[in-house]
Design a protein around this motif. Structure first.
Motif, PDB file in Angstrom:
ATOM      1  N   PHE A 167       0.839  -1.194  -0.031  1.00 52.40           N
ATOM      2  CA  PHE A 167       0.067   0.027  -0.172  1.00 52.40           C
ATOM      3  C   PHE A 167       0.955   1.267  -0.098  1.00 52.40           C
ATOM      4  N   PRO A 168       1.146   1.637  -1.212  1.00 50.89           N
ATOM      5  CA  PRO A 168       2.356   2.898  -1.281  1.00 50.89           C
ATOM      6  C   PRO A 168       2.133   3.958  -0.605  1.00 50.89           C
ATOM      7  N   GLU A 169       0.918   4.298  -0.324  1.00 47.93           N
ATOM      8  CA  GLU A 169       0.658   5.437   0.145  1.00 47.93           C
ATOM      9  C   GLU A 169       1.010   5.683   1.688  1.00 47.93           C
ATOM     10  N   GLY A 170       1.319   4.283   2.278  1.00 48.72           N
ATOM     11  CA  GLY A 170       1.837   4.518   3.605  1.00 48.72           C
ATOM     12  C   GLY A 170       0.905   4.446   4.683  1.00 48.72           C
ATOM     13  N   THR A 171      -0.513   5.324   4.671  1.00 47.40           N
ATOM     14  CA  THR A 171      -1.310   5.358   5.742  1.00 47.40           C
ATOM     15  C   THR A 171      -2.534   5.632   4.966  1.00 47.40           C
ATOM     16  N   CYS A 172      -3.627   5.388   5.908  1.00 46.34           N
ATOM     17  CA  CYS A 172      -5.035   5.602   5.250  1.00 46.34           C
ATOM     18  C   CYS A 172      -5.084   6.886   4.851  1.00 46.34           C
ATOM     19  N   ASN A 173      -6.017   6.923   3.677  1.00 46.34           N
ATOM     20  CA  ASN A 173      -6.226   8.223   3.042  1.00 46.34           C
ATOM     21  C   ASN A 173      -7.541   8.704   3.933  1.00 46.34           C
ATOM     22  N   GLU A 174      -7.292   9.740   4.675  1.00 43.03           N
ATOM     23  CA  GLU A 174      -8.424  10.152   5.460  1.00 43.03           C
ATOM     24  C   GLU A 174      -9.138  11.733   4.930  1.00 43.03           C
ATOM     25  N   GLY A 175      -8.552  11.765   3.514  1.00 37.97           N
ATOM     26  CA  GLY A 175      -9.214  13.103   3.135  1.00 37.97           C
ATOM     27  C   GLY A 175      -9.958  12.643   1.963  1.00 37.97           C
ATOM     28  N   ASP A 176      -9.676  12.780   0.731  1.00 43.28           N
ATOM     29  CA  ASP A 176     -10.499  12.401  -0.620  1.00 43.28           C
ATOM     30  C   ASP A 176     -10.065  11.052  -0.880  1.00 43.28           C
ATOM     31  N   PRO A 177     -11.044  10.107  -0.607  1.00 43.13           N
ATOM     32  CA  PRO A 177     -10.619   8.627  -0.992  1.00 43.13           C
ATOM     33  C   PRO A 177     -10.679   8.437  -2.767  1.00 43.13           C
ATOM     34  N   THR A 178     -11.008   9.326  -3.363  1.00 41.11           N
ATOM     35  CA  THR A 178     -11.036   9.152  -4.838  1.00 41.11           C
ATOM     36  C   THR A 178      -9.760   9.887  -5.507  1.00 41.11           C
ATOM     37  N   ARG A 179      -8.743  10.383  -4.767  1.00 46.43           N
ATOM     38  CA  ARG A 179      -7.613  10.856  -4.975  1.00 46.43           C
ATOM     39  C   ARG A 179      -6.465  10.373  -4.168  1.00 46.43           C
ATOM     40  N   LEU A 180      -5.330   9.679  -4.891  1.00 49.85           N
ATOM     41  CA  LEU A 180      -4.511   9.125  -4.216  1.00 49.85           C
ATOM     42  C   LEU A 180      -3.511  10.280  -3.223  1.00 49.85           C
ATOM     43  N   GLN A 181      -2.987   9.824  -2.102  1.00 46.01           N
ATOM     44  CA  GLN A 181      -1.946  10.595  -1.442  1.00 46.01           C
ATOM     45  C   GLN A 181      -0.720  10.556  -2.132  1.00 46.01           C
ATOM     46  N   HIS A 182       0.238  11.363  -1.671  1.00 48.32           N
ATOM     47  CA  HIS A 182       1.543  11.289  -2.514  1.00 48.32           C
ATOM     48  C   HIS A 182       2.499   9.967  -2.300  1.00 48.32           C
ATOM     49  N   ILE A 183       2.771   9.439  -3.403  1.00 44.97           N
ATOM     50  CA  ILE A 183       3.438   8.023  -3.156  1.00 44.97           C
ATOM     51  C   ILE A 183       5.302   8.344  -3.268  1.00 44.97           C
ATOM     52  N   ASN A 184       5.782   8.158  -2.167  1.00 45.72           N
ATOM     53  CA  ASN A 184       7.171   8.231  -1.948  1.00 45.72           C
ATOM     54  C   ASN A 184       7.832   7.244  -2.782  1.00 45.72           C
ATOM     55  N   SER A 185       9.321   7.488  -2.684  1.00 40.12           N
ATOM     56  CA  SER A 185      10.037   6.409  -3.542  1.00 40.12           C
ATOM     57  C   SER A 185      10.395   4.968  -3.108  1.00 40.12           C
ATOM     58  N   GLY A 186       9.572   4.926  -1.701  1.00 43.73           N
ATOM     59  CA  GLY A 186      10.119   3.287  -1.298  1.00 43.73           C
ATOM     60  C   GLY A 186       9.705   2.251  -2.332  1.00 43.73           C
ATOM     61  N   ILE A 187       8.753   2.434  -3.130  1.00 43.20           N
ATOM     62  CA  ILE A 187       7.998   1.376  -3.858  1.00 43.20           C
ATOM     63  C   ILE A 187       9.083   1.121  -5.326  1.00 43.20           C
ATOM     64  N   GLY A 188       9.701   2.239  -5.533  1.00 42.96           N
ATOM     65  CA  GLY A 188      10.795   2.378  -6.666  1.00 42.96           C
ATOM     66  C   GLY A 188      12.009   1.828  -6.273  1.00 42.96           C
ATOM     67  N   HIS A 189      12.480   2.050  -4.854  1.00 36.88           N
ATOM     68  CA  HIS A 189      13.619   1.339  -4.529  1.00 36.88           C
ATOM     69  C   HIS A 189      13.574  -0.093  -4.322  1.00 36.88           C
ATOM     70  N   ILE A 190      12.497  -0.542  -3.858  1.00 34.72           N
ATOM     71  CA  ILE A 190      12.332  -2.169  -3.807  1.00 34.72           C
ATOM     72  C   ILE A 190      12.420  -2.627  -5.137  1.00 34.72           C
ATOM     73  N   ALA A 191      11.423  -1.975  -6.103  1.00 25.01           N
ATOM     74  CA  ALA A 191      11.801  -2.524  -7.604  1.00 25.01           C
ATOM     75  C   ALA A 191      13.103  -2.515  -8.040  1.00 25.01           C
ATOM     76  N   LYS A 192      13.767  -1.169  -7.979  1.00 26.97           N
ATOM     77  CA  LYS A 192      15.069  -1.027  -8.266  1.00 26.97           C
ATOM     78  C   LYS A 192      16.149  -1.981  -7.838  1.00 26.97           C
ATOM     79  N   ARG A 193      15.928  -2.358  -6.553  1.00 30.55           N
ATOM     80  CA  ARG A 193      17.064  -3.294  -6.005  1.00 30.55           C
ATOM     81  C   ARG A 193      16.677  -4.635  -6.518  1.00 30.55           C
ATOM     82  N   ALA A 194      15.382  -5.140  -6.649  1.00 33.29           N
ATOM     83  CA  ALA A 194      15.055  -6.538  -7.163  1.00 33.29           C
ATOM     84  C   ALA A 194      15.636  -6.633  -8.693  1.00 33.29           C
ATOM     85  N   VAL A 195      15.682  -5.566  -9.373  1.00 34.78           N
ATOM     86  CA  VAL A 195      16.062  -5.667 -10.705  1.00 34.78           C
ATOM     87  C   VAL A 195      17.584  -5.682 -10.624  1.00 34.78           C
TER      88      VAL A 195
END
Length: 250
Positions: free
Chosen positions: A155-183
């Motif tokens: 769940f790359p937002e990292g925390t529950c969206n307590e604002g507008d559930p139709t709009r994603l919160q900002h996704i930080n680079s963690g998912i990218g670092h995991i993917a890059k390390r796997a590659v």
């Protein structure tokens, strides 16, 4: 190896354990089937996505599954979705990044372990500097599991969206670092975005509101950018499209 206490101070032992932990696949499939009957998600696919996902799973490709985070029941909705989709074939071979609080109670921890959980120590709870080393080790473990043929759900937002559930919160680079390390270790993960919508009353107290969620499975992305931040950006774009699909179909 004995199960270590899941605390930030003990993070090295924690990730040594979850580097190799394997749940009982039969029990995991039974649990996912029961969650599917309880939560009854209504699953829809982008054009061609079901066929693409079926072929990827059959080929043994590893998947990096990204889902939006609306309520504390999202992990159950995602598990129920797995049972109703081609992802059923990889139940028991999928790791799920989960907040460390879920590993403090012994009974709950057994359930989270059975679902393939890997603890995450979040900066919102401890501070960015305090979790930096643990976070790097967690990403290494997650990447290594992908290289071994496991799938990974985030769940790359990292925390529950307590604002507008139709709009994603900002996704930080963690998912990218995991993917890059796997590659970098030789894996070729495909990004699978899954959008979840519980309708306009998603934040209500009634737990029945999370049943019958609208779930939208996007087309898998098999070619990812080379930089972690670029991967995070494309994950944001693809997951927002999946959320839009889930909201539209609610």
């Amino acid at each position: 190896m004995d199960r270590p206490e899941v605390t930030l101070e003990n993070y090295r032992a924690v990730y040594d354990y979850y580097r190799d932990h394997q749940q009982n696949r039969v029990l995991a499939k039974l649990a996912y089937a029961m969650l599917s009957m309880k939560y009854r998600p209504r699953v829809r696919y982008a054009d061609g996505a079901e066929e693409q996902l079926t072929e990827l799973v059959k080929s043994g490709a590893v998947l990096l599954v990204a889902a939006n985070h609306v309520t504390h029941s999202d992990q159950y909705t995602l598990a129920a979705t797995a049972w109703k989709t081609p992802l059923r074939r990889v139940i028991g071979r999928t790791r799920v990044l989960a907040k460390d609080e879920l590993f403090t109670d012994s009974d709950l921890r057994k359930k989270v372990d059975m679902m393939g959980g890997i603890p995450v120590f979040r900066s919102k709870n401890y501070g960015l500097r305090a979790v930096a080393d643990a976070g790097r080790l967690m990403m290494d473990v997650a990447a290594e599991r992908l290289c071994r043929g496991d799938n990974l759900a985030i769940f790359p937002e990292g925390t529950c969206n307590e604002g507008d559930p139709t709009r994603l919160q900002h996704i930080n680079s963690g998912i990218g670092h995991i993917a890059k390390r796997a590659v970098d270790r030789g894996a070729t993960p495909a990004l699978l975005s899954i959008g979840i919508s519980y309708g306009p009353d998603a934040h209500g107290a009634d737990t029945e509101l999370v049943k019958g969620a609208s779930v939208y499975v996007a087309q898998p992305l098999t070619a990812l950018p080379g930089k972690p931040m670029d991967i995070a950006h494309i994950a944001q774009y693809e997951l927002q499209k999946a959320v839009d699909g889930a909201v539209a179909a609610y």
